[in-house]
Scaffold this motif. Sequence first.
Motif, PDB file in Angstrom:
ATOM      1  N   ALA A 122       0.803  -1.230   0.000  1.00 32.64           N
ATOM      2  CA  ALA A 122       0.000   0.000   0.000  1.00 32.64           C
ATOM      3  C   ALA A 122       0.837   1.283   0.000  1.00 32.64           C
ATOM      4  CB  ALA A 122      -0.971  -0.009   1.176  1.00 32.64           C
ATOM      5  N   PRO A 123       1.919   1.383   0.811  1.00 31.03           N
ATOM      6  CA  PRO A 123       2.705   2.632   0.810  1.00 31.03           C
ATOM      7  C   PRO A 123       3.329   2.966  -0.548  1.00 31.03           C
ATOM      8  CG  PRO A 123       3.228   1.326   2.752  1.00 31.03           C
ATOM      9  CD  PRO A 123       2.412   0.458   1.838  1.00 31.03           C
ATOM     10  N   PHE A 124       3.486   1.972  -1.420  1.00 27.34           N
ATOM     11  CA  PHE A 124       4.110   2.208  -2.721  1.00 27.34           C
ATOM     12  C   PHE A 124       3.092   2.596  -3.802  1.00 27.34           C
ATOM     13  CE2 PHE A 124       6.668  -0.925  -0.395  1.00 27.34           C
ATOM     14  CZ  PHE A 124       7.889  -0.270  -0.364  1.00 27.34           C
ATOM     15  N   PHE A 125       1.805   2.457  -3.467  1.00 21.55           N
ATOM     16  CA  PHE A 125       0.752   2.799  -4.430  1.00 21.55           C
ATOM     17  C   PHE A 125      -0.298   3.673  -3.752  1.00 21.55           C
ATOM     18  CE2 PHE A 125       2.594  -1.248  -5.739  1.00 21.55           C
ATOM     19  CZ  PHE A 125       2.837  -1.036  -7.095  1.00 21.55           C
ATOM     20  N   GLN A 126       0.137   4.800  -3.183  1.00 22.41           N
ATOM     21  CA  GLN A 126      -0.758   5.645  -2.400  1.00 22.41           C
ATOM     22  C   GLN A 126      -1.807   6.349  -3.257  1.00 22.41           C
ATOM     23  OE1 GLN A 126       1.447   8.275   0.149  1.00 22.41           O
ATOM     24  NE2 GLN A 126       2.543   6.613   1.164  1.00 22.41           N
ATOM     25  N   ASP A 127      -1.511   6.602  -4.520  1.00 21.37           N
ATOM     26  CA  ASP A 127      -2.430   7.360  -5.364  1.00 21.37           C
ATOM     27  C   ASP A 127      -3.269   6.494  -6.296  1.00 21.37           C
ATOM     28  OD1 ASP A 127      -1.427   9.756  -4.281  1.00 21.37           O
ATOM     29  OD2 ASP A 127       0.245   9.753  -5.703  1.00 21.37           O
ATOM     30  N   CYS A 128      -3.124   5.180  -6.168  1.00 23.35           N
ATOM     31  CA  CYS A 128      -3.897   4.277  -7.036  1.00 23.35           C
ATOM     32  C   CYS A 128      -4.008   2.914  -6.367  1.00 23.35           C
ATOM     33  CB  CYS A 128      -3.224   4.141  -8.401  1.00 23.35           C
ATOM     34  SG  CYS A 128      -1.569   3.422  -8.330  1.00 23.35           S
ATOM     35  N   PRO A 129      -4.977   2.084  -6.786  1.00 18.42           N
ATOM     36  CA  PRO A 129      -5.102   0.741  -6.209  1.00 18.42           C
ATOM     37  C   PRO A 129      -3.864  -0.102  -6.494  1.00 18.42           C
ATOM     38  CG  PRO A 129      -7.068   1.351  -7.458  1.00 18.42           C
ATOM     39  CD  PRO A 129      -6.035   2.385  -7.765  1.00 18.42           C
ATOM     40  N   SER A 130      -3.530  -0.972  -5.553  1.00 15.49           N
ATOM     41  CA  SER A 130      -2.373  -1.854  -5.740  1.00 15.49           C
ATOM     42  C   SER A 130      -2.653  -2.859  -6.852  1.00 15.49           C
ATOM     43  CB  SER A 130      -2.070  -2.603  -4.437  1.00 15.49           C
ATOM     44  OG  SER A 130      -1.877  -1.702  -3.378  1.00 15.49           O
ATOM     45  N   PRO A 131      -1.719  -3.056  -7.797  1.00 11.44           N
ATOM     46  CA  PRO A 131      -1.929  -4.036  -8.872  1.00 11.44           C
ATOM     47  C   PRO A 131      -2.121  -5.442  -8.305  1.00 11.44           C
ATOM     48  CG  PRO A 131      -0.040  -2.625  -9.351  1.00 11.44           C
ATOM     49  CD  PRO A 131      -0.432  -2.347  -7.934  1.00 11.44           C
ATOM     50  N   PRO A 132      -3.187  -6.141  -8.698  1.00 13.94           N
ATOM     51  CA  PRO A 132      -3.450  -7.492  -8.163  1.00 13.94           C
ATOM     52  C   PRO A 132      -2.281  -8.452  -8.324  1.00 13.94           C
ATOM     53  CG  PRO A 132      -5.351  -6.693  -9.397  1.00 13.94           C
ATOM     54  CD  PRO A 132      -4.251  -5.700  -9.619  1.00 13.94           C
ATOM     55  N   MET A 133      -1.569  -8.364  -9.445  1.00 18.16           N
ATOM     56  CA  MET A 133      -0.451  -9.277  -9.673  1.00 18.16           C
ATOM     57  C   MET A 133       0.676  -9.028  -8.672  1.00 18.16           C
ATOM     58  SD  MET A 133       0.636 -11.868 -11.224  1.00 18.16           S
ATOM     59  CE  MET A 133      -0.612 -11.985 -12.511  1.00 18.16           C
ATOM     60  N   VAL A 134       0.941  -7.752  -8.366  1.00 18.34           N
ATOM     61  CA  VAL A 134       1.971  -7.419  -7.375  1.00 18.34           C
ATOM     62  C   VAL A 134       1.570  -7.952  -6.008  1.00 18.34           C
ATOM     63  CG1 VAL A 134       3.147  -5.531  -6.170  1.00 18.34           C
ATOM     64  CG2 VAL A 134       2.742  -5.373  -8.635  1.00 18.34           C
ATOM     65  N   VAL A 135       0.299  -7.757  -5.641  1.00 19.39           N
ATOM     66  CA  VAL A 135      -0.209  -8.229  -4.348  1.00 19.39           C
ATOM     67  C   VAL A 135      -0.037  -9.740  -4.224  1.00 19.39           C
ATOM     68  CG1 VAL A 135      -2.299  -8.518  -2.952  1.00 19.39           C
ATOM     69  CG2 VAL A 135      -1.845  -6.321  -4.052  1.00 19.39           C
ATOM     70  N   LYS A 136      -0.407 -10.471  -5.267  1.00 18.59           N
ATOM     71  CA  LYS A 136      -0.331 -11.936  -5.193  1.00 18.59           C
ATOM     72  C   LYS A 136       1.111 -12.432  -5.180  1.00 18.59           C
ATOM     73  CE  LYS A 136      -4.954 -13.115  -6.494  1.00 18.59           C
ATOM     74  NZ  LYS A 136      -5.861 -14.070  -7.143  1.00 18.59           N
TER      75      LYS A 136
END
Length: 468
Positions: A122-136
Amino acid sequence: MNDKLHKLSLKREVGLLSAVSLVAGTMIGSGIFMSPQLVLFNIGSPGASLVIWAACGILAMLGSLCYAELGTVIKESGGEYVYIIRTSGQLVAFVFVFNSILVGSPAGIAGVSLSFAEYAVAPFFQDCPSPPMVVKCVAVSAIVGLAIINSLNVRFSMSVQVYFLVAKVLGLAVIVIGGMALLIGGHANSFENAFEGTKLAINPVGVAFYQGLWSYDGWNNLNYVTEELKHPEVNLPRAVMIAVPMVTVIYLLVNVSYLAALTPQEMMSSTAVAVTWGNKVLGSWGWVMSVAAAMSAFGSLNGSFFSGGRVCFVAAREGHMPDILSMAHVRRLTPSPALIFTTAISLVVLIPGDFQSIVNLTSFRAWIFYGITVSGLLYLKIKKPELSRPYKVPILFPFLVIVTAIFLVLAPIVDDPQIKYLYVTLFMLSSIMVYVPFIHFKMCPGILDKVTLFLQLFLEVAPTQKNV
């Protein structure tokens, strides 16, 4: 050499502090950072949401005390599985372990790993939703990393558990202290007409309980590792009596803090209430709550791994899973094959994973077996009063847990029947078709013995005996 291998057993390396950390550290995971808005949304009012959180704590306490008596009567690892096999028989136990190993435990691990990953990135994507692929990808890294830690050393995995428990309690303390400061400053608007809008239908109450109880999940984890617990007849009940009330008080104070800082509408519209709270109360330091939530989920994930692998291990030892899963590493004395298997299934479940669906379906399945397990305690109390019981609970406790379990299983489907609950039920019953040929009639292909021997040599593992 063979005689020594057959006498291999897991070490008793879990003391009282580690036991408290295992219970509290697994309970305090992602739930308290992600479920409060879902509880509030389903039940409809701030006052009723606090009642749900308190009731969930009481239920977790009653359940853990019932399990403490079971654990001091049946001093074996494996939790529900071993209690069901001793009180309800082989078939019911296999239905439980089949669902637990293929759905329950992996789904829990996948759900917590997803929430860890959401907060970690989350801290790396403060202005947009976190990419699902990165999260997984981050979730996969966490699962694999913890699998390695738990396979290498029991003591080190317990040290990880203690460290992350301290870290997550400090993070929650920031929320509690911030909330108290706001209340002293007069921020109590959310508590005016606190019960207005409460939904008292069966389905909303049941689903609200599911979301709240997800945050308390882990109250039974110590029973999975009874054979590795020092002085279980003393430390098992003592650990849960310390951990569960502590977690309940923390959860209530954290929810009060959320409501002091945010309106009910702000809470319900948030996807990560702790981060929303941090941004509003801490300002530019709001990212701290993302870090605290990620650490909390990571500690809970470690506890789930430590206990979840033991269920698979014990089931294999009882003949309900392949023999290789009942073996331990000859030097490290960890159930590494069971942990590797649990990791593989968890990664498969993670691919299509969705947090809220995982919570609801896992809770539905879990409370069926909680009810069956505690019914076994009631059976032992009535039919076998002569058994040695270092710790006993009043007979009212298991009765209350059983009634609640029946309500929680029926609540989501009585008011608003959904096909997904039918699918879960059919999958559970499908395990009977596996049990009859492969377990009851032992129709196992001969090649399985050759695979077991190969894996035994490759993984450097050997058969174990019970540590009682």
